[in-house]
Scaffold this motif. Structure first.
Motif, PDB file in Angstrom:
ATOM      1  N   GLU A 157      -7.438   1.892  -0.197  1.00 27.97           N
ATOM      2  CA  GLU A 157      -6.553   1.479  -1.286  1.00 27.97           C
ATOM      3  C   GLU A 157      -5.902   0.158  -0.908  1.00 27.97           C
ATOM      4  OE1 GLU A 157      -3.751   4.450  -2.375  1.00 27.97           O
ATOM      5  OE2 GLU A 157      -5.265   6.017  -2.684  1.00 27.97           O
ATOM      6  N   PRO A 158      -5.841  -0.782  -1.849  1.00 31.73           N
ATOM      7  CA  PRO A 158      -5.282  -2.096  -1.517  1.00 31.73           C
ATOM      8  C   PRO A 158      -3.773  -2.067  -1.379  1.00 31.73           C
ATOM      9  CG  PRO A 158      -5.850  -2.014  -3.844  1.00 31.73           C
ATOM     10  CD  PRO A 158      -6.334  -0.720  -3.235  1.00 31.73           C
ATOM     11  N   GLY A 159      -3.271  -2.642  -0.273  1.00 27.71           N
ATOM     12  CA  GLY A 159      -1.842  -2.824  -0.098  1.00 27.71           C
ATOM     13  C   GLY A 159      -1.413  -4.157  -0.671  1.00 27.71           C
ATOM     14  N   PRO A 160      -0.166  -4.528  -0.492  1.00 27.90           N
ATOM     15  CA  PRO A 160       0.315  -5.812  -1.007  1.00 27.90           C
ATOM     16  C   PRO A 160      -0.537  -6.982  -0.521  1.00 27.90           C
ATOM     17  CG  PRO A 160       2.145  -4.462  -0.259  1.00 27.90           C
ATOM     18  CD  PRO A 160       0.895  -3.752   0.167  1.00 27.90           C
TER      19      PRO A 160
ATOM     20  N   GLN B  61      -3.678  -7.515  -0.952  1.00 35.71           N
ATOM     21  CA  GLN B  61      -5.076  -7.194  -0.666  1.00 35.71           C
ATOM     22  C   GLN B  61      -5.877  -6.984  -1.949  1.00 35.71           C
ATOM     23  OE1 GLN B  61      -4.543  -3.697   1.862  1.00 35.71           O
ATOM     24  NE2 GLN B  61      -4.812  -4.968   3.691  1.00 35.71           N
TER      25      GLN B  61
ATOM     26  N   LEU C 280      -9.405  -4.889  -3.428  1.00 38.24           N
ATOM     27  CA  LEU C 280     -10.435  -3.874  -3.205  1.00 38.24           C
ATOM     28  C   LEU C 280     -11.681  -4.255  -3.987  1.00 38.24           C
ATOM     29  CD1 LEU C 280     -11.110  -1.086  -1.911  1.00 38.24           C
ATOM     30  CD2 LEU C 280     -10.470  -0.068  -4.113  1.00 38.24           C
TER      31      LEU C 280
ATOM     32  N   GLY D 126      -3.944  -5.363  -5.031  1.00 37.13           N
ATOM     33  CA  GLY D 126      -2.670  -4.983  -4.453  1.00 37.13           C
ATOM     34  C   GLY D 126      -1.536  -5.770  -5.089  1.00 37.13           C
ATOM     35  N   ALA D 127      -0.338  -5.345  -4.810  1.00 36.22           N
ATOM     36  CA  ALA D 127       0.840  -5.998  -5.380  1.00 36.22           C
ATOM     37  C   ALA D 127       0.884  -7.471  -4.995  1.00 36.22           C
ATOM     38  CB  ALA D 127       2.105  -5.292  -4.900  1.00 36.22           C
TER      39      ALA D 127
ATOM     40  N   VAL E  48      -1.068  -9.973  -5.903  1.00 35.70           N
ATOM     41  CA  VAL E  48      -2.318 -10.729  -5.843  1.00 35.70           C
ATOM     42  C   VAL E  48      -2.499 -11.542  -7.123  1.00 35.70           C
ATOM     43  CG1 VAL E  48      -4.835 -10.575  -5.813  1.00 35.70           C
ATOM     44  CG2 VAL E  48      -3.481  -9.152  -4.277  1.00 35.70           C
TER      45      VAL E  48
ATOM     46  N   LEU F  65     -12.214  -3.437   1.626  1.00 34.73           N
ATOM     47  CA  LEU F  65     -10.856  -3.951   1.482  1.00 34.73           C
ATOM     48  C   LEU F  65     -10.793  -5.357   2.056  1.00 34.73           C
ATOM     49  CD1 LEU F  65      -8.174  -2.850   0.372  1.00 34.73           C
ATOM     50  CD2 LEU F  65      -7.585  -2.160   2.711  1.00 34.73           C
TER      51      LEU F  65
ATOM     52  N   ASP G 242      -8.562  -8.748   2.940  1.00 39.12           N
ATOM     53  CA  ASP G 242      -7.162  -8.945   3.326  1.00 39.12           C
ATOM     54  C   ASP G 242      -6.416  -9.939   2.449  1.00 39.12           C
ATOM     55  OD1 ASP G 242      -8.459 -11.245   4.243  1.00 39.12           O
ATOM     56  OD2 ASP G 242      -7.174 -11.424   6.006  1.00 39.12           O
TER      57      ASP G 242
END
Length: 346
Positions: free
Chosen positions: A22-25, A27, A29, A72-73, A75, A130, A132
């Motif tokens: 799952e994409p984080g801030p 990131q 996917l 992610g948040a 992006v 994922l 970065d």
């Protein structure tokens, strides 16, 4: 999701099931549409346990293209559904080399523990990858994923090496390509597209020499003990202004040095463990020897543009993710003519 992982030192890679990322801030996917199979992976899987640099299990694959599946948040710059290629050599993004787009030469990556996908962090041989940072994504702009994915390494790496040598490749010059496999057969096309040089290809395989001729080599030479003499004869005794060794083993680097002309360029691209002595009397006068690694983000954009223009294409053989271990077996046996490509969601 399914993924191809190297799990045990000395054992073949395995197809396993792992949690979906799952994409984080910051990131992105990707749903992977194609992943390239490279000799570098075989080299990694051949390293002994003592000093092995990566944590296992390791999802393989440092050539990847895909479709943006989730953001992610924070992006910006890409949207869900975008078809993109992954620029593989990730860096810190802020050092002097990264500022030039040369993340392959990042000055802080080692200290910060930053690794490329498939070479230290989870790679593209999985249903999802994922990424970065969105700066590591380049739009495909209509390129077919299978045709495009090898260009992220098998295209970018020779392009970077050749671009440096272009000033020497004037009309009447000669370029030698040692190893006409995954990278070498792309290098031949790049040399034909970018320079007027005569291109001479060397390989131990008649099948790969046939491929070299098909993609534009002017001459082909069996890579054996007499290869250097044959190249010297083809060049009237002068040698080649640029030599690109995509094998890098001890016998091939010796050949590379033996066929270089005065003021020639030798690029040792392959990671076969060979080394070429440099010093007075070892090589013709003013021969430059260097060992390039991958290329810049800007150069990847240029390689993809060449592919769109029809100047370069990669001979590919496709495999399902379940058959990915077989692809590595065939590559190790020298039975892949061109580049093997895995279709994780195909």
């Amino acid at each position: 999701m399914k993924a191809l992982q190297y799990r045990t030192i000395g054992a073949p890679p395995e197809v396993v099931t792992v949690p979906d990322p799952e994409p984080g801030p910051g990131q992105v996917l990707l749903e992977v549409t194609a992943a390239g199979v490279c000799h570098s992976d075989i080299a990694v899987m051949g390293w002994p346990a003592e000093g092995f640099p990566y944590e296992l299990p390791l999802t393989l694959g440092h050539e990847g293209v895909g479709t943006v599946a989730a953001l992610g948040a924070g992006v910006t710059g890409v949207r869900e559904g975008d078809a993109v290629a992954v620029y593989g050599p990730w860096g810190c993004g802020t050092c002097a080399k990264c500022a030039e787009g040369k993340e392959s030469y990042c000055l802080r990556a080692e200290a910060l523990g930053i690794h490329p996908p498939g070479l230290g962090r989870p790679g593209s041989m999985a249903e999802y990858l994922l990424v970065d940072d969105p700066r590591h994504l380049v739009p495909l702009d209509g390129l077919d994923p299978v045709a495009a994915v090898p260009l992220t390494d098998a295209g970018l790496t020779p392009y970077h090496a050749i671009k440096r040598a272009l000033p020497a490749l004037v009309p009447g010059s000669t370029a030698v390509v040692i190893g006409a496999g995954g990278l070498g057969h792309v290098a031949i096309q790049l040399l034909r597209a970018l320079s007027p040089a005569r291109v001479v290809a060397l390989d131990v395989s008649e099948d790969k020499l046939r491929l070299a001729r098909e993609v534009g080599a002017h001459d082909t030479v069996l890579s054996d003990a007499s290869a250097a003499g044959a190249v010297r004869e083809l060049t009237g005794g002068l040698g080649a202004q640029a030599v690109f060794d995509f094998v890098g083993a001890e016998p091939t680097v010796r050949t590379a040095g033996a066929v270089a002309a005065v003021e020639g360029e030798v690029a040792i691209v392959g990671i076969g463990g060979g080394a070429l002595p440099v010093g007075f009397g070892h090589l013709p006068f003013e021969v430059s020897v260097h060992a390039p690694y991958w290329g810049s983000r800007g150069e990847l954009i240029e390689v993809l543009a060449l592919a769109r223009a029809g100047a370069v294409s990669v001979h590919t053989e496709t495999f399902s993710l379940d058959d990915a271990p077989l692809a590595y077996e065939r590559l190790h046996a020298g039975a892949v003519n061109g580049r093997a490509v895995i279709l994780p969601n195909g």
